[in-house]
Design a protein around this motif. Structure first.
Motif, short mmCIF file in Angstrom:
data_model
loop_
_atom_site.label_atom_id
_atom_site.label_comp_id
_atom_site.label_asym_id
_atom_site.label_seq_id
_atom_site.Cartn_x
_atom_site.Cartn_y
_atom_site.Cartn_z
N GLN A 141 32.79 -3.00 -19.93
CA GLN A 141 33.50 -2.36 -18.82
C GLN A 141 34.85 -3.02 -18.58
O GLN A 141 35.85 -2.33 -18.34
CB GLN A 141 32.65 -2.42 -17.55
N GLN A 142 34.87 -4.37 -18.64
CA GLN A 142 36.14 -5.08 -18.44
C GLN A 142 37.15 -4.68 -19.53
O GLN A 142 38.34 -4.49 -19.25
CB GLN A 142 35.93 -6.60 -18.48
N SER A 175 29.17 -11.19 -14.89
CA SER A 175 28.60 -10.17 -14.01
C SER A 175 27.98 -10.75 -12.76
O SER A 175 27.81 -10.04 -11.77
CB SER A 175 27.54 -9.35 -14.77
N ARG A 227 37.07 -1.89 -21.45
CA ARG A 227 37.43 -0.47 -21.37
C ARG A 227 38.49 -0.24 -20.30
O ARG A 227 39.41 0.58 -20.47
CB ARG A 227 36.19 0.37 -21.10
N GLN A 228 38.43 -0.97 -19.21
CA GLN A 228 39.45 -0.87 -18.17
C GLN A 228 40.80 -1.36 -18.69
O GLN A 228 41.85 -0.82 -18.35
CB GLN A 228 39.04 -1.68 -16.94
N LEU A 234 29.82 2.40 -23.91
CA LEU A 234 31.26 2.20 -23.82
C LEU A 234 31.83 1.70 -25.15
O LEU A 234 32.50 0.68 -25.21
CB LEU A 234 31.58 1.21 -22.70
N GLU A 279 27.09 -4.69 -21.06
CA GLU A 279 27.75 -3.57 -20.41
C GLU A 279 28.90 -4.05 -19.53
O GLU A 279 29.99 -3.45 -19.53
CB GLU A 279 26.75 -2.79 -19.56
N TRP A 280 28.69 -5.12 -18.77
CA TRP A 280 29.74 -5.67 -17.91
C TRP A 280 30.98 -6.03 -18.74
O TRP A 280 32.12 -5.69 -18.37
CB TRP A 280 29.22 -6.89 -17.18
#
Length: 321
Positions: free
Chosen positions: A122-123, A40, A125-126, A157, A118-119
């Motif tokens: 996010q990676q 991050s 989930r993308q 997420l 969270e970061w």
């Protein structure tokens, strides 16, 4: 129904034995596909070790490891071996400086780093936008995950989570680890890798404000947190780090199905510090067996196996598929 845990009769010697014994067991071999992705801070890369399922849309199991752990920790290998058998995707995400990748960032990692958690999600989930995303955190990684879940609430997420042997009350965990046999056993084990990493950062000219002599003379984890973890990550001192990073106060805000497993004889957290049903949300399932040690949970006839924990976690995830 989750499988009941009972320690083997031949391994009821206490929490320390049940914690250490898994490290001598034969472990399955897992072949990972490694990718190095940015953290991050955008200052360094970290390792993501993948297992790819035959079917693209299979669920994904993500593991956040413990202090100085990796994709080759005993709990990671047993979990990911079973994930592969289920033909699901698996990912072990490493923190800065772990998994054999040198940390170039001005930050390291710590128990309360929910922003990095969270970061990472996010990676993933993308990368897996339509798949079920199940997340398991172990020890330090479990506290970090639980803190993130409580803070994110319904924006988390993940579709379901499991928190294993997490020191959810960090002040109480610190007291436990600074006493007697716990300090003699676990502090040297962790400092053996933590201090060389810090020394490497000193040679790179990082953190000139640190009291390096005090840090390198650390003989306990609280010493290390006082002279490294806290100042590097913006906390006033170790006690402030523990208080502000504990997940226990936010467990009542978790909004996704979450299994929290803590053994009553875990040397890292005394039973009186474990969360009660009144301290967690209705989405949280607490399981606190008498035995199991710290991420131990050996089962079966001698010499035993480590199948109970991944079976239990994957059963919980399957029930929420």
């Amino acid at each position: 129904m989750l499988p009941h845990y009972a320690a083997p009769i031949w391994l009821k010697g206490g929490g320390h034995l049940q914690t250490i014994y898994p490290k001598v067991l034969a472990l399955p071999s897992v072949c990972y596909r490694r990718e190095l992705l940015s953290d991050s801070t955008q200052e360094t890369v970290v390792a993501y070790d993948f297992i790819d399922a035959p079917q693209t849309h299979a669920p994904v199991v993500v593991l956040f490891h413990g202090l100085e752990g990796s994709s080759h920790s005993h709990y990671a290998l047993t979990l990911m071996h079973m994930v592969k058998q289920k033909q699901w995707h698996g990912v072990v995400v490493h923190y800065r400086g772990c998994g054999g990748v040198v940390n170039q960032s001005h930050k390291a990692y710590h128990s309360g780093d929910s922003l990095e958690c969270e970061w990472m999600l996010q990676q993933l989930r993308q990368r897996y936008p339509e798949q079920k995303l199940y997340v398991m955190g172990v020890s330090l990684g479990g506290n970090m995950l639980a803190k993130y879940l409580g803070e994110a609430q319904n924006l988390a997420l993940a579709d379901a989570a499991a928190v294993i042997s997490a020191p959810l009350d960090l002040p109480m965990a610190s007291v436990a680890l600074e006493k007697g046999l716990s300090k003699k056993l676990y502090a040297p084990y962790f400092l053996r890798s933590l201090l060389p990493k810090a020394t490497q950062e000193r040679h790179q000219g990082k953190h000139p404000h640190l009291h390096w002599d005090h840090l390198l003379a650390s003989n306990g984890l609280k010493d290390f947190d006082q002279h490294y973890t806290a100042p590097v990550h913006g906390f006033d001192n170790a006690d402030s780090y523990y208080r502000l990073s504990s997940a226990k106060p936010v467990l009542r805000h978790i909004q996704i199905p979450t299994l929290i497993i803590n053994a009553q004889n875990d040397p890292f957290l005394p039973p009186e510090a474990l969360p009660t049903a009144a301290e967690v949300s209705a989405c949280v399932t607490l399981y606190q067996p008498d035995h199991g040690g710290h991420v131990g949970f050996v089962s079966g006839p001698f010499p035993g196996n480590l199948q109970w924990l991944p079976q239990t976690v994957l059963t919980f995830f399957s029930e929420h598929a």
